[in-house]
Scaffold this active site. Structure first.
Site, PDB file in Angstrom:
ATOM      1  N   THR A  48      39.945  52.083  35.181  1.00 62.20           N
ATOM      2  CA  THR A  48      39.947  50.777  34.512  1.00 62.20           C
ATOM      3  C   THR A  48      38.623  50.095  34.852  1.00 62.20           C
ATOM      4  OG1 THR A  48      40.780  49.405  36.316  1.00 62.20           O
ATOM      5  CG2 THR A  48      42.416  50.637  35.067  1.00 62.20           C
ATOM      6  N   CYS A  49      38.437  48.878  34.341  1.00 60.01           N
ATOM      7  CA  CYS A  49      37.158  48.230  34.648  1.00 60.01           C
ATOM      8  C   CYS A  49      37.073  47.816  36.123  1.00 60.01           C
ATOM      9  CB  CYS A  49      36.926  47.044  33.722  1.00 60.01           C
ATOM     10  SG  CYS A  49      38.274  45.894  33.704  1.00 60.01           S
ATOM     11  N   HIS A  94      49.833  52.617  48.090  1.00 59.12           N
ATOM     12  CA  HIS A  94      48.691  52.074  47.351  1.00 59.12           C
ATOM     13  C   HIS A  94      48.979  52.083  45.844  1.00 59.12           C
ATOM     14  CE1 HIS A  94      44.530  51.073  46.506  1.00 59.12           C
ATOM     15  NE2 HIS A  94      44.554  52.022  45.573  1.00 59.12           N
ATOM     16  N   SER A 147      45.233  43.856  42.475  1.00 59.14           N
ATOM     17  CA  SER A 147      44.353  43.500  41.361  1.00 59.14           C
ATOM     18  C   SER A 147      43.450  42.325  41.704  1.00 59.14           C
ATOM     19  CB  SER A 147      45.193  43.121  40.134  1.00 59.14           C
ATOM     20  OG  SER A 147      45.906  44.228  39.684  1.00 59.14           O
ATOM     21  N   GLU A 197      48.437  40.546  37.766  1.00 65.17           N
ATOM     22  CA  GLU A 197      48.128  40.772  36.338  1.00 65.17           C
ATOM     23  C   GLU A 197      48.967  41.931  35.799  1.00 65.17           C
ATOM     24  OE1 GLU A 197      45.957  43.265  34.886  1.00 65.17           O
ATOM     25  OE2 GLU A 197      45.171  44.304  36.629  1.00 65.17           O
ATOM     26  N   GLN A 223      48.307  43.878  32.971  1.00 59.73           N
ATOM     27  CA  GLN A 223      47.631  44.944  32.223  1.00 59.73           C
ATOM     28  C   GLN A 223      47.645  46.275  32.975  1.00 59.73           C
ATOM     29  OE1 GLN A 223      43.627  43.819  31.374  1.00 59.73           O
ATOM     30  NE2 GLN A 223      43.520  44.996  29.500  1.00 59.73           N
ATOM     31  N   GLY A 270      30.732  24.519  18.423  1.00 64.59           N
ATOM     32  CA  GLY A 270      29.792  25.047  19.413  1.00 64.59           C
ATOM     33  C   GLY A 270      30.312  26.437  19.730  1.00 64.59           C
ATOM     34  N   GLY A 278      29.802  28.756  22.607  1.00 60.51           N
ATOM     35  CA  GLY A 278      29.410  29.299  23.914  1.00 60.51           C
ATOM     36  C   GLY A 278      30.263  30.512  24.265  1.00 60.51           C
ATOM     37  N   MET A 295      32.378  30.971  26.838  1.00 59.05           N
ATOM     38  CA  MET A 295      33.762  30.654  27.199  1.00 59.05           C
ATOM     39  C   MET A 295      34.575  30.315  25.951  1.00 59.05           C
ATOM     40  SD  MET A 295      35.955  30.471  29.613  1.00 59.05           S
ATOM     41  CE  MET A 295      35.427  30.103  31.265  1.00 59.05           C
TER      42      MET A 295
END
Lengths: 449, 271
Positions: free
Chosen positions: A66-67, A116, A126, A131, A133, A210, A212, A214
Site C-alpha cells: 500500500t502507499c 502484527h 495505520s 482507518e 481502507q 478558488g 487550491g 485542499m
C-alpha cells in the site's frame, strides 16, 4: 497473571514452533520516497510471490503493498533460508537506496508476525488510527496470493486460516470498538458533516470557489460520495478548467459564482483573497430572502472567505478549516481511547489462531493412526467377508459401513483429545504416550498443513 | 389472552427503548439493524393482541380509553417500523419506541376492555371515524418526534457541538422527509376522521355538539395540525420554523388533552 497461565505460557514457549515471518517497511521505518521504491504493482506481486516460493524455505506467502507499507508475510519451511531470501527479494525491488535496504526493513517472527498482521488489518498500525481502507487492502493481498495455484501455490491451509482470521479480527475491532468512527481527516470531516445535513449526497450540487489543493481533495471526497454536478469558479480559468475536467464538472469565471450559488448545496471556498468575499450583507442582498433548502459552506481558506455571520442565517451551515480540524482532533482522541479494547481483541484472536495452529501438530499423528486403523479394519473385513460369501452385495455393504462407523466412533474421542492437547501445548507428552500405546516409531510432526 | 399478547408487545417496545437509549448514551453512530427487530416483534405481538381482543369481544379495540391507547400505540409502533426500514431513519426509535411502550403500559394499567353499553360500538362508521382519527394522531406523533429530533440535530450542527446527538440522530434531510410524510398522513387521517365523525354524529345524534370537550379538543388538534401543515408546505417558513410549529402545536394539543382530562368532570371514554 495467574500461576496456571504462567505455567501454561512457559510450557508453550518451550515447545512453540514459530515458522511465521513478516518482513516489511512502513511509514514508521521509511520516508515516502523510500516506501515508494519498495512498492509493488499487482502484476509484480504475483511474480514476486512466485519468486519467493521458488527460492525455497517459504511454503506460503502473501505480499501487502500500500502507499504506507510493503510487507511480505511468509510461512517458513526453513527459516534460515527463507528470511534472507525474502529480504533479498525486497532489496532487489527497492534498488539503489540512500542506505542499505535492511536499514528500512523490519522482521517479526512467530506470534509477533501474526499479531502484527492482526494489528495492521485492524488499523492499529495505520498512519490514521483505525482507518478502514487497510481491511480491503489486506483482502486484496490475500486474494492475489490465492491466485497463485499449482506448484507455486502461495496460500494453503495455514495462510487461509491466518488471513481469514485477520479479516475477521478487522471486522470485530471495527464493530466492537469505536476505533473507526468519526472523520479522521479534514476532507472526510467535511463529507461527514455534509451527510448529516443532506443524508445521501447522491445528486447534490457542489461548487468550488478558488481551486487550491485542499479544495480539490475535499471535492474528490464529495464526488466519491455521489456529488454529481459541480462548478469550479476560480480567478485562474486554466486551473478551474483543469479541476473541472478532472472530476467531470464545469468551470465558470470567478465573478459568476454569486449567480450559481442559488443552484448549489455544498460550497467549498479556498481562495487566496485577503478578506471575506461572502459577507452576510452581500449574501442577504444576492440570495433569496429565505433559503428553502440547506446550504453548506466549507471554508478552508486562510484568511477566511466567508464572514462568520453568514453561518447565523437560517439554513446556512458554515464550517471553517479550524472547525473541521477540531472535529478531526476530537475524533483522533476518541479513537485513541479505543486502542486498549482493540488490542485486547487482537490478543484474543492471536491466541485463538495460535491454539488452532498448535493443534495442527497432532495432524500427522492422527492421520497415521487413522490409516493404521483403516488398514486393520480393511484386512479384517476382507477376511470375514471371504468366509461369509453367501451374503448378498447389500449385506456386504452393510458390514463395510458398520465397521467404518464403528472405527470412526472409536477414534473420535482420542483424536479430538490429541488435537486439544496439541492446542494447549501438551502434545509432547500425550503424543509420546499415544505413540507408545499404538506402537508408532516416529512422530511425523513436520507436517503442518 | 389478549392481555398477554399486549403485555408481551409492551415488554418488547420497552426492551427496544432500552437498546436505543444504550446506543445513544454510548455515543454510537445510529441504531444497528438488529435494534428495530424488537420493534417488529413487538408489532407482531401487538397485532396478535388486537386479533384476540376482536375475537373475544366481537369488536376492534377502539372504544374505551384502554383499548384506544393500545391502538394508538400500535399505529405509532407501525410508524416506527415503517421508518426503521430506511437505515438512516432507524434512530427515531429513540423517541417512538418509549412512546409506544409507555402508551401500551398505560393502557394495560387502565385495562384493555370495552366500555359499557352507553358507549357501545356502533358499526363501521364509528370504526372508520376512530381508526382514521388515530391514524391522524399517530402520524402527528411521528411527525413531532422527527421534528424535535430535527431541531436538536440542527442545533448541534449550527453550534458546532458535535456530540452524541450528532452521532446518533439521523441526518436533517431524513428527519425533514420523515416529518413531512408523517404530517401528510396525520393531517389526512385526522381530517377524514373528523369528517366521518361529523357525518356520524349528524346521522345518529342529530347534530354536532359544539360544547362537547371531545369536539372542542378535536377541532383544536385539527387546527394545530393544519397550521403545522401550512408552515411546512406553504414555503413561507424555514424548515426550522416549520419544525417549531409542528412540535409547539403538538405540545399545546397534548397539554390541552391532559388538562381537559383532569379538569373537566365526566369527560367520557376518550375525553
Amino acid at each position: 497473571m495467574t500461576l496456571e497461565t504462567e505455567v501454561r505460557r512457559s510450557v508453550r514457549s518451550e515447545v512453540e514452533f514459530k515458522p511465521f515471518v513478516v518482513v516489511g517497511t512502513s511509514y514508521r521505518t521509511a520516508p515516502i520516497e523510500v516506501r515508494e521504491r519498495f512498492a509493488f504493482s499487482s502484476t509484480e506481486i504475483t511474480d514476486s510471490l512466485a519468486h519467493v516460493l521458488d527460492g525455497g524455505g517459504v511454503s506460503e506467502a502473501a505480499l501487502l503493498s500500500t502507499c504506507n507499507r510493503t510487507e511480505l508475510y511468509g510461512h517458513l519451511s526453513e527459516p534460515e533460508r527463507g528470511i534472507p531470501h525474502i529480504i533479498a527479494m525486497l532489496a532487489r525491488q527497492a534498488g539503489e537506496l540512500p542506505k542499505p535496504a535492511e536499514r528500512y526493513l523490519y522482521v517479526k517472527r512467530g506470534s509477533d508476525a501474526v499479531k502484527h498482521l492482526y494489528r495492521v488489518v485492524s488499523g492499529l498500525d495505520s498512519m490514521v488510527l483505525g482507518e478502514t481502507q487497510i481491511q480491503g487492502q489486506v483482502r486484496d493481498a490475500y486474494e492475489a496470493a490465492r491466485g497463485l495455484t499449482g506448484q507455486r501455490q502461495a496460500v494453503r491451509a495455514v495462510f487461509n486460516r491466518l488471513f481469514q482470521g485477520a479479516l475477521s479480527v478487522g471486522g470485530r475491532v471495527r464493530s466492537e470498538t469505536r476505533i473507526a468512527e468519526g472523520a479522521a481527516s479534514i476532507p472526510s470531516a467535511a463529507v461527514e458533516l455534509a451527510r448529516k445535513i443532506f443524508g445521501s449526497l447522491r445528486g447534490r450540487r457542489g461548487m468550488v470557489i478558488g481551486a487550491g489543493d485542499m479544495g480539490e481533495l475535499t471535492l474528490q471526497c464529495l464526488v466519491d460520495e455521489g456529488v454529481s454536478s459541480f462548478i469550479v469558479a476560480s480567478r485562474n480559468m486554466l486551473r478551474a478548467q483543469k479541476v473541472a475536467e478532472k472530476f467531470g464538472g464545469t468551470s465558470v469565471p470567478f465573478t459568476e459564482f454569486w449567480e450559481k450559488l442559488p443552484e448549489t448545496d455544498i460550497v467549498i471556498t479556498s481562495t487566496a483573497a485577503p478578506h471575506a468575499m461572502i459577507t452576510r450583507d452581500e449574501f442577504r442582498r444576492r440570495m433569496p430572502a429565505k433559503l428553502r433548502s440547506p446550504l453548506f459552506f466549507i471554508d478552508i481558506a486562510i484568511p477566511r472567505d466567508v464572514e462568520s455571520a453568514v453561518g447565523d442565517l437560517p439554513n446556512v451551515f458554515l464550517y471553517t478549516i479550524d472547525d473541521l480540524q477540531h472535529i478531526v482532533t476530537a475524533n483522533h482522541e476518541r479513537r485513541r481511547a479505543e486502542v486498549p479494547k482493540a488490542e485486547a481483541i487482537v490478543e484474543q484472536e492471536v491466541e485463538s489462531f495460535w491454539r488452532w495452529y498448535s493443534g495442527l501438530r497432532a495432524v500427522p499423528f492422527i492421520r497415521r493412526l487413522r490409516e493404521q486403523a483403516e488398514a486393520v479394519r480393511q484386512l479384517e473385513v476382507d477376511r470375514v467377508l471371504t468366509q461369509l460369501n453367501h451374503l448378498s452385495e447389500g449385506d456386504q455393504e452393510r458390514v463395510e459401513r458398520l465397521t467404518r462407523d464403528l472405527l470412526k466412533k472409536i477414534l473420535h474421542q482420542p483424536t479430538a483429545r490429541m488435537r486439544a492437547a496439541a492446542e494447549d501445548g501438551r502434545e509432547h507428552d500425550i503424543l509420546e504416550a499415544a505413540q507408545y500405546l499404538f506402537g508408532f516409531e516416529e512422530d511425523g510432526r513436520a507436517e503442518d498443513s | 389472552m389478549h392481555v398477554v399478547a399486549y403485555a408481551l408487545a409492551a415488554v418488547l417496545y420497552l426492551a427496544a427503548s432500552f437498546r436505543y437509549t444504550l446506543r445513544f448514551v454510548r455515543g454510537r453512530s445510529g441504531a444497528t439493524a438488529n435494534v428495530p427487530l424488537l420493534v417488529y416483534a413487538g408489532v407482531a405481538c401487538h397485532v396478535v393482541g388486537v386479533g384476540l381482543y376482536w375475537a373475544s369481544f366481537g369488536e376492534p379495540p377502539l372504544v374505551g380509553l384502554g383499548p384506544s391507547l393500545a391502538s394508538l400505540a400500535l399505529l405509532i409502533a407501525l410508524g416506527l417500523a415503517g421508518a426503521a426500514l430506511h437505515t438512516a431513519a432507524r434512530s427515531i426509535g429513540l423517541i417512538l419506541a418509549p412512546v409506544a411502550g409507555f402508551l401500551l403500559v398505560l393502557a394495560l394499567a387502565i385495562g384493555i376492555e370495552p366500555m359499557g353499553s352507553v358507549l357501545a360500538f356502533r358499526g363501521s362508521w364509528l370504526m372508520i371515524h376512530i381508526s382514521t382519527s388515530f391514524l391522524g394522531y399517530a402520524g402527528w406523533v411521528v411527525a413531532a418526534a422527527a421534528a424535535s429530533m430535527y431541531l436538536l440535530q440542527l442545533r448541534q450542527l449550527k453550534h458546532k457541538q458535535l456530540g452524541a446527538i450528532f452521532e446518533f440522530f439521523p441526518p436533517l434531510e431524513t428527519l425533514d422527509r420523515l416529518s413531512e410524510w408523517a404530517l401528510i398522513t396525520g393531517f389526512a387521517g385526522l381530517t377524514l376522521g373528523i369528517a366521518v365523525g361529523w357525518a356520524w354524529t349528524i346521522r345518529f345524534e342529530g347534530g354536532f355538539r359544539w360544547s362537547d370537550p371531545k369536539v372542542v379538543w378535536a377541532i383544536l388538534a385539527w387546527s394545530a395540525l393544519l397550521l403545522a401543515h401550512w408552515a411546512r408546505f406553504s414555503g413561507r417558513r424555514t424548515l426550522r420554523q416549520a419544525a417549531l410549529w409542528n412540535v409547539g402545536g403538538f405540545g399545546v394539543v397534548s397539554l390541552a388533552y391532559v388538562v381537559a382530562k383532569i379538569v373537566i368532570p365526566r369527560t367520557g371514554f376518550f375525553l
